[in-house]
Design an enzyme around this catalytic site. Sequence first.
Site, PDB file in Angstrom:
ATOM      1  N   ASP A  67      12.953  77.835 -53.269  1.00  0.00           N
ATOM      2  CA  ASP A  67      12.152  78.983 -52.817  1.00  0.00           C
ATOM      3  C   ASP A  67      13.169  79.544 -52.350  1.00  0.00           C
ATOM      4  O   ASP A  67      14.265  79.676 -52.012  1.00  0.00           O
ATOM      5  CB  ASP A  67      11.114  79.214 -51.966  1.00  0.00           C
ATOM      6  CG  ASP A  67      11.246  78.627 -50.996  1.00  0.00           C
ATOM      7  OD1 ASP A  67      12.575  77.303 -50.568  1.00  0.00           O
ATOM      8  OD2 ASP A  67      10.838  77.063 -50.071  1.00  0.00           O
ATOM      9  N   ASN A 136       2.833  73.791 -41.183  1.00  0.00           N
ATOM     10  CA  ASN A 136       1.843  73.024 -40.993  1.00  0.00           C
ATOM     11  C   ASN A 136       1.274  72.658 -42.766  1.00  0.00           C
ATOM     12  O   ASN A 136       0.551  72.875 -43.419  1.00  0.00           O
ATOM     13  CB  ASN A 136       0.877  74.682 -41.941  1.00  0.00           C
ATOM     14  CG  ASN A 136       2.266  75.864 -42.901  1.00  0.00           C
ATOM     15  OD1 ASN A 136       2.834  74.632 -43.177  1.00  0.00           O
ATOM     16  ND2 ASN A 136       1.756  76.639 -43.059  1.00  0.00           N
ATOM     17  N   HIS A 138       3.719  72.308 -45.658  1.00  0.00           N
ATOM     18  CA  HIS A 138       3.670  73.572 -46.380  1.00  0.00           C
ATOM     19  C   HIS A 138       4.755  72.972 -46.960  1.00  0.00           C
ATOM     20  O   HIS A 138       5.523  72.273 -46.320  1.00  0.00           O
ATOM     21  CB  HIS A 138       4.015  74.983 -46.441  1.00  0.00           C
ATOM     22  CG  HIS A 138       5.451  74.805 -45.740  1.00  0.00           C
ATOM     23  ND1 HIS A 138       5.660  76.386 -44.726  1.00  0.00           N
ATOM     24  CD2 HIS A 138       6.747  75.078 -45.038  1.00  0.00           C
ATOM     25  CE1 HIS A 138       6.795  76.570 -44.419  1.00  0.00           C
ATOM     26  NE2 HIS A 138       7.445  76.327 -44.736  1.00  0.00           N
ATOM     27  N   GLU A 143       1.558  77.092 -49.062  1.00  0.00           N
ATOM     28  CA  GLU A 143       1.242  77.056 -47.731  1.00  0.00           C
ATOM     29  C   GLU A 143      -0.379  76.513 -47.842  1.00  0.00           C
ATOM     30  O   GLU A 143      -0.903  76.505 -49.548  1.00  0.00           O
ATOM     31  CB  GLU A 143       1.071  78.480 -47.792  1.00  0.00           C
ATOM     32  CG  GLU A 143       1.984  79.247 -47.248  1.00  0.00           C
ATOM     33  CD  GLU A 143       2.821  78.599 -45.756  1.00  0.00           C
ATOM     34  OE1 GLU A 143       3.451  77.942 -45.352  1.00  0.00           O
ATOM     35  OE2 GLU A 143       3.275  80.069 -45.082  1.00  0.00           O
TER      36      GLU A 143
HETATM   37  C1  F6R Z   1      13.095  75.649 -47.255  1.00  0.00           C
HETATM   38  C2  F6R Z   1      11.492  75.241 -47.242  1.00  0.00           C
HETATM   39  C3  F6R Z   1      10.803  75.152 -46.498  1.00  0.00           C
HETATM   40  C4  F6R Z   1      11.334  74.392 -45.289  1.00  0.00           C
HETATM   41  C5  F6R Z   1      10.128  74.457 -44.434  1.00  0.00           C
HETATM   42  C6  F6R Z   1      10.628  74.038 -42.946  1.00  0.00           C
HETATM   43  O1  F6R Z   1      13.906  76.046 -48.734  1.00  0.00           O
HETATM   44  O2  F6R Z   1      11.063  75.245 -48.516  1.00  0.00           O
HETATM   45  O3  F6R Z   1       9.652  74.610 -47.235  1.00  0.00           O
HETATM   46  O4  F6R Z   1      11.729  73.120 -45.726  1.00  0.00           O
HETATM   47  O5  F6R Z   1       9.779  75.384 -43.515  1.00  0.00           O
HETATM   48  O6  F6R Z   1      11.812  74.329 -42.158  1.00  0.00           O
HETATM   49  P1  F6R Z   1      13.264  73.808 -41.617  1.00  0.00           P
HETATM   50  O7  F6R Z   1      13.677  73.039 -41.712  1.00  0.00           O
HETATM   51  O8  F6R Z   1      13.867  75.076 -40.885  1.00  0.00           O
HETATM   52  O9  F6R Z   1      12.339  73.528 -40.293  1.00  0.00           O
END
Ligand code: F6R
Length: 243
Positions: A67, A136, A138, A143
Amino acid sequence: MRVIVCETYEEMSVRAADEIAAVMQARPDCVLGLATGSTPVGMYDELVRRCDAGELDFSPVRTVNLDEYYPISPDNAQSYRYFMNTNLFDRVNIDKKNTAVPDGSAEDPEAECLAYEQKIAALGQVDIQVLGIGQNGHIGFNEPDSALHPLTHLTALTESTLRANARFFSQGEVMPTAALTMGMGTILRAKKILILANGASKADAVATLLSGMLTTACPASFLNLHDDVTLICDGAAMSKVNV
Ligand code: F6R
């Protein structure tokens, strides 16, 4: 789902790097699906260390990232392209032409999403897709919602994600409120999936994931449809799992 519970973040990072290294050794020109965020940073450091030690060769490797914020320039220090360059690509012997991140500066986001899907399809199957997990639930920026997208798409970020990611932005920096992300189907097409979770803030999401049920309220739960998923986590992330 294979679950590996580690004592420390450092151990998690080494175990995660082991999974990537095994794929790279089995298929030198493999396709790695990569993630950003704080969770995989230690894994990238360990991969860099192994490359420096001559244990890993990134020259034939291809990568696709999950992403990117939208809109954002690839040169912006907050972009996921910049994150990947500084955390991995500039530190190993990979050919940047073989690395793909959705273009957050594309004028037509829908066309960019379509082109990104075609790029992934042209690479063949992703050999291993690395994922973090949102508080959450995701994965990528899929989301929680009443319905989930199968393919790469433009999405609005939820309040929970905006709050969680605000820590990366300093005062005065504008945080994008949308992103381009692989869809659930794009992610689930990978041969193997490696999901990393550390800290108590991920405990609810991990508990839902490990309940084995599917719910669009926790997109990660759809990983239960895949037959080769490894979860590497710490005790805090496991603290709400009923055993
Ligand atoms: C990042 C992504 C997100 C993160 C998630 C956890 O490319 O796709 O899904 O993996 O938000 O983020 P952290 O590791 O910062 O807790």
